[in-house]
Design a protein around this motif. Sequence first.
Motif, PDB file in Angstrom:
ATOM      1  N   ALA A  45     -41.825  20.312   1.134  1.00 55.50           N
ATOM      2  CA  ALA A  45     -42.265  21.414   0.842  1.00 55.50           C
ATOM      3  C   ALA A  45     -41.384  22.814   1.487  1.00 55.50           C
ATOM      4  O   ALA A  45     -40.817  22.588   2.675  1.00 55.50           O
ATOM      5  N   TYR A  46     -41.585  23.980   0.975  1.00 57.67           N
ATOM      6  CA  TYR A  46     -40.955  24.990   1.420  1.00 57.67           C
ATOM      7  C   TYR A  46     -41.808  26.102   0.937  1.00 57.67           C
ATOM      8  O   TYR A  46     -42.582  26.050  -0.029  1.00 57.67           O
ATOM      9  N   HIS A  47     -41.732  27.393   1.543  1.00 60.32           N
ATOM     10  CA  HIS A  47     -42.221  28.611   1.167  1.00 60.32           C
ATOM     11  C   HIS A  47     -41.367  29.554   0.586  1.00 60.32           C
ATOM     12  O   HIS A  47     -40.129  29.848   0.979  1.00 60.32           O
ATOM     13  N   LYS A  56     -46.614  39.570   3.586  1.00 63.58           N
ATOM     14  CA  LYS A  56     -47.788  38.493   3.529  1.00 63.58           C
ATOM     15  C   LYS A  56     -47.135  37.514   4.238  1.00 63.58           C
ATOM     16  O   LYS A  56     -48.055  36.408   4.572  1.00 63.58           O
ATOM     17  N   HIS A  57     -45.911  37.231   4.440  1.00 63.24           N
ATOM     18  CA  HIS A  57     -45.403  36.203   5.009  1.00 63.24           C
ATOM     19  C   HIS A  57     -44.748  36.113   6.245  1.00 63.24           C
ATOM     20  O   HIS A  57     -44.115  35.241   6.688  1.00 63.24           O
ATOM     21  N   LEU A  58     -45.143  36.852   7.138  1.00 63.14           N
ATOM     22  CA  LEU A  58     -44.773  36.889   8.431  1.00 63.14           C
ATOM     23  C   LEU A  58     -45.003  35.805   9.408  1.00 63.14           C
ATOM     24  O   LEU A  58     -44.213  35.256  10.072  1.00 63.14           O
ATOM     25  N   SER A  63     -43.936  28.828  11.378  1.00 59.45           N
ATOM     26  CA  SER A  63     -44.274  27.661  10.805  1.00 59.45           C
ATOM     27  C   SER A  63     -43.316  26.631  10.785  1.00 59.45           C
ATOM     28  O   SER A  63     -41.932  26.943  10.602  1.00 59.45           O
ATOM     29  N   PRO A  64     -43.556  25.333  10.675  1.00 59.77           N
ATOM     30  CA  PRO A  64     -42.659  24.317  10.837  1.00 59.77           C
ATOM     31  C   PRO A  64     -41.887  24.238   8.957  1.00 59.77           C
ATOM     32  O   PRO A  64     -40.993  23.547   8.946  1.00 59.77           O
ATOM     33  N   HIS A 111     -38.558  24.291  14.337  1.00 60.54           N
ATOM     34  CA  HIS A 111     -37.841  23.216  13.977  1.00 60.54           C
ATOM     35  C   HIS A 111     -36.600  23.140  14.909  1.00 60.54           C
ATOM     36  O   HIS A 111     -36.298  21.930  15.184  1.00 60.54           O
ATOM     37  N   LEU A 112     -35.844  24.212  14.949  1.00 58.60           N
ATOM     38  CA  LEU A 112     -34.684  24.347  15.884  1.00 58.60           C
ATOM     39  C   LEU A 112     -35.117  23.872  17.308  1.00 58.60           C
ATOM     40  O   LEU A 112     -34.220  23.371  18.073  1.00 58.60           O
ATOM     41  N   LEU A 113     -36.161  24.212  17.879  1.00 62.07           N
ATOM     42  CA  LEU A 113     -36.473  23.918  19.273  1.00 62.07           C
ATOM     43  C   LEU A 113     -36.621  22.790  19.596  1.00 62.07           C
ATOM     44  O   LEU A 113     -36.421  22.235  20.741  1.00 62.07           O
TER      45      LEU A 113
END
Length: 115
Positions: A45-47, A56-58, A63-64, A111-113
């Motif tokens: 999944a991705y956005h 609308k996607h801030l 998000s992961p 994800h990088l953290l």
Amino acid sequence: LAKANELDPPLPWKRLWKLGIGGILTLNLDRFAARSFADAFGAHAYHEFSGRDIAKHLRILKSPHQFIGNLHGIEQDADTWVFTHADMQKLLNLPGYKEFICSCFVSVHPHLLAA
């Protein structure tokens, strides 16, 4: 652009995803970012959103899930295209557009953290 739909995404697109990046903001109308994501991760999944819907996607920055922001639009949807100075001014006047772009430069994807 019709030819781009028939070609494999260039190898650098696939390599970008394999770096573990949180997302891509692309100025291209082609679907290389999305198609290379599918090549790299299958049905993961991705956005995805266009420039006009960016505000609308801030929340996606926290998000992961990875994302693709098609800043100049998507070839198959002419309503999303940004080609002129007037089109760009409309985007810049949308509440949240500048905030999203600025946030991309100061955000660290969760994800990088974890890496």
